[in-house]
Design an enzyme around this catalytic site. Structure first.
Site, PDB file in Angstrom:
ATOM      1  N   TYR A  72       0.820  -1.218   0.000  1.00 43.92           N
ATOM      2  CA  TYR A  72       0.000   0.000   0.000  1.00 43.92           C
ATOM      3  C   TYR A  72       0.856   1.272   0.000  1.00 43.92           C
ATOM      4  O   TYR A  72       0.498   2.258   0.652  1.00 43.92           O
ATOM      5  CB  TYR A  72      -0.911   0.056   1.234  1.00 43.92           C
ATOM      6  CG  TYR A  72      -1.708  -1.203   1.505  1.00 43.92           C
ATOM      7  CD1 TYR A  72      -2.651  -1.656   0.584  1.00 43.92           C
ATOM      8  CD2 TYR A  72      -1.527  -1.926   2.675  1.00 43.92           C
ATOM      9  CE1 TYR A  72      -3.391  -2.803   0.832  1.00 43.92           C
ATOM     10  CE2 TYR A  72      -2.263  -3.073   2.928  1.00 43.92           C
ATOM     11  CZ  TYR A  72      -3.187  -3.502   2.000  1.00 43.92           C
ATOM     12  OH  TYR A  72      -3.912  -4.632   2.244  1.00 43.92           O
ATOM     13  N   TYR A 132     -14.178  -4.679   4.528  1.00 43.14           N
ATOM     14  CA  TYR A 132     -12.896  -5.110   3.955  1.00 43.14           C
ATOM     15  C   TYR A 132     -12.708  -6.578   4.298  1.00 43.14           C
ATOM     16  O   TYR A 132     -12.859  -6.978   5.462  1.00 43.14           O
ATOM     17  CB  TYR A 132     -11.728  -4.284   4.524  1.00 43.14           C
ATOM     18  CG  TYR A 132     -10.381  -4.809   4.082  1.00 43.14           C
ATOM     19  CD1 TYR A 132      -9.833  -4.445   2.850  1.00 43.14           C
ATOM     20  CD2 TYR A 132      -9.651  -5.694   4.880  1.00 43.14           C
ATOM     21  CE1 TYR A 132      -8.610  -4.944   2.425  1.00 43.14           C
ATOM     22  CE2 TYR A 132      -8.422  -6.207   4.462  1.00 43.14           C
ATOM     23  CZ  TYR A 132      -7.910  -5.820   3.244  1.00 43.14           C
ATOM     24  OH  TYR A 132      -6.697  -6.329   2.823  1.00 43.14           O
ATOM     25  N   ASP A 154     -16.959 -12.751   8.975  1.00 39.43           N
ATOM     26  CA  ASP A 154     -15.508 -12.567   8.835  1.00 39.43           C
ATOM     27  C   ASP A 154     -14.983 -12.051  10.171  1.00 39.43           C
ATOM     28  O   ASP A 154     -15.002 -10.862  10.453  1.00 39.43           O
ATOM     29  CB  ASP A 154     -15.226 -11.567   7.701  1.00 39.43           C
ATOM     30  CG  ASP A 154     -13.739 -11.262   7.559  1.00 39.43           C
ATOM     31  OD1 ASP A 154     -12.957 -11.667   8.431  1.00 39.43           O
ATOM     32  OD2 ASP A 154     -13.369 -10.594   6.569  1.00 39.43           O
ATOM     33  N   LYS A 196      -5.421 -13.754  11.495  1.00 38.91           N
ATOM     34  CA  LYS A 196      -4.657 -12.778  12.293  1.00 38.91           C
ATOM     35  C   LYS A 196      -4.193 -13.317  13.649  1.00 38.91           C
ATOM     36  O   LYS A 196      -3.171 -13.970  13.730  1.00 38.91           O
ATOM     37  CB  LYS A 196      -5.491 -11.501  12.461  1.00 38.91           C
ATOM     38  CG  LYS A 196      -5.570 -10.687  11.167  1.00 38.91           C
ATOM     39  CD  LYS A 196      -6.057  -9.291  11.431  1.00 38.91           C
ATOM     40  CE  LYS A 196      -6.238  -8.494  10.155  1.00 38.91           C
ATOM     41  NZ  LYS A 196      -5.023  -7.872   9.645  1.00 38.91           N
TER      42      LYS A 196
END
Ligand SMILES: Cc1ncc(COP(=O)(O)O)c(C=O)c1O
Length: 412
Positions: free
Chosen positions: A8, A135, A224, A253
């Site tokens: 990014y 996202y 999610d 994660k």
């Protein structure tokens, strides 16, 4: 600059990245001798901080046996034990499919949903519904269910499949389903806390209603929990706060305590059973590194610590401190502050209003990475009260009149 290509980042103008030599507890120790409290847990995964002796030992022990074997036709104890452990933490999600990153875990969930309907003889359900400001990762399928306006979606318009988007509003959802549920395989959302879309919170009531509408209109519900799982919103999984059980849930994660890439896509018995029968009904997915033995061992050690050290209590204390420090904070350039579980957010009026805060914080020993118009902390759960108050103080100081904010504004 090295030949590394950073995420990014505009490589031509990106400031030199800070070089980490070691990391210990909540601290990143830089090559230049500086120490920074990591206020964002390395993109929200390092819940135990760094260099945890117990996870290190679990990895070393597993490494002596083997690091990785394929899961096609072979199996092993760490993967089997971890699957059992994850199932025991949920209600009714009895089957676990491992992959190596959150994005791929979500791709797995999407493919599972599409194949679920095909296996049940229902044709035409190839689309997904998702939330604006959501996202779900950077790979193609999941990019298509990320926010269509502010996410990366618009860059890849024409390449990505078109999906349906709604706000967290039950009327909008029902209108969409009335018209299009025959095309929709599943609704996917980040429960309660939308992370990378700007740290927006929404109510458990929406989740409750959403799952009921999904049932009514024959749409699967994918939670999610890659960012929200493992206590980030105050409960083990965010869905618990709404008392809802998704058809499919994705974890990543913090699953390995931030040590290694691993995701788990958990499916209900109802979903799993549709894959039983003829060979064509088998689920067609299988990443090389799925169920990596080192990653599974790290995850098992991480969960052991989470339970033994009563992390939910630690998270409750972090929540109190964040509320005390941030909730009533007002300053020039600040639009709103909000706190949920172990996540504290300062939303600014625009991106310009926090420009320079990363350098400002680093100079004061805190690692932040603001984006869009938010400055946030999602600290490791082992952070001390003193360290957490310091993080909040530095976040607030930047906006205080007379801070060195103005000088910092020249730095990107
Ligand atoms: C909610 C959510 N889903 C999916 C992902 C993608 O996970 P990964 O970066 O491990 O592919 C992220 C990453 O930030 C996320 O926050």
């Amino acid at each position: 600059m090295s030949c590394l290509w950073f995420p990014y980042a505009q490589m031509q103008t990106m400031p030199l990245p800070l070089k980490v030599a070691r990391a210990e507890g909540v601290k990143l120790c830089l090559e230049n001798g500086q120490e920074l409290i990591d206020a964002i847990s390395s993109w929200w995964c390092a819940i135990h901080g760094y260099n945890n002796k117990e996870i290190n030992a679990a990895l070393q022990e597993q490494m002596q046996k083997f690091s990785h074997v394929m899961l096609g036709g072979l199996t092993h104890e760490p993967a089997e034990r971890l699957a059992e452990k994850l199932v025991s933490k949920t209600q009714g999600l009895n089957h676990v499919f491992f992959a190596d990153s959150g994005s791929v875990g979500m791709e797995v969930a999407m493919k599972m949903a599409v194949q679920f309907w095909k296996n049940n003889g229902v044709e035409g359900k190839y689309k997904f519904a998702a939330l604006y400001k959501g996202y779900h990762g950077d790979t193609t399928g999941v990019m298509s269910i990320g926010d269509p306006e502010e996410g990366m979606h618009h860059l890849f318009k024409g390449f990505l499949p078109k999906q349906f988007f709604i706000n967290p509003n039950l009327n909008e959802m029902e209108s969409l389903f009335k018209e299009h549920s025959k095309e929709i395989a599943a609704f996917a959302c980040e429960p309660l806390l939308q992370g990378a879309g700007g740290f927006n919170f929404y109510s458990p009531e929406f989740l409750k209603g959403a799952i009921a509408l999904c049932k009514k209109y024959n749409v699967l519900f994918i939670a999610d929990e890659i960012a929200t799982g493992f206590g980030r919103t105050g409960t083990m999984f965010a869905c618990e706060q709404a008392g809802v059980q998704p058809d499919i849930m994705v974890l990543g994660k913090a699953l390995t305590g931030g040590y290694l890439g691993l995701s788990a896509t958990l499916a209900s018995t109802h979903v799993y059973n549709s894959f039983l029968g003829e060979s064509e009904k088998a689920f067609m997915h299988g990443p090389t590194f799925m169920g990596n033995a080192l990653a599974c061992s790290a995850a098992l050690a991480s969960l052991e610590i989470f339970e033994r050290e009563n992390y939910l209590q630690k998270i409750a204390r972090i929540n109190e401190i964040l509320e005390e420090e941030l909730l009533n904070f007002e300053a020039r350039g600040v639009k709103e502050t909000r706190v949920l579980g172990a996540c504290g957010v300062i939303e600014t009026l625009s991106e310009k209003d926090h420009k320079g805060i990363q350098e400002f914080a680093a100079e004061r020993g805190v690692w932040l990475r603001p984006f869009l118009n938010v400055v946030y902390t999602m600290p490791p759960y082992i952070i001390s009260e003193k360290e957490l108050r310091k993080v909040c103080r530095v976040m607030k100081e930047f906006f205080a009149p007379g801070s060195t904010h103005a000088q910092c504004c020249n730095v990107v």
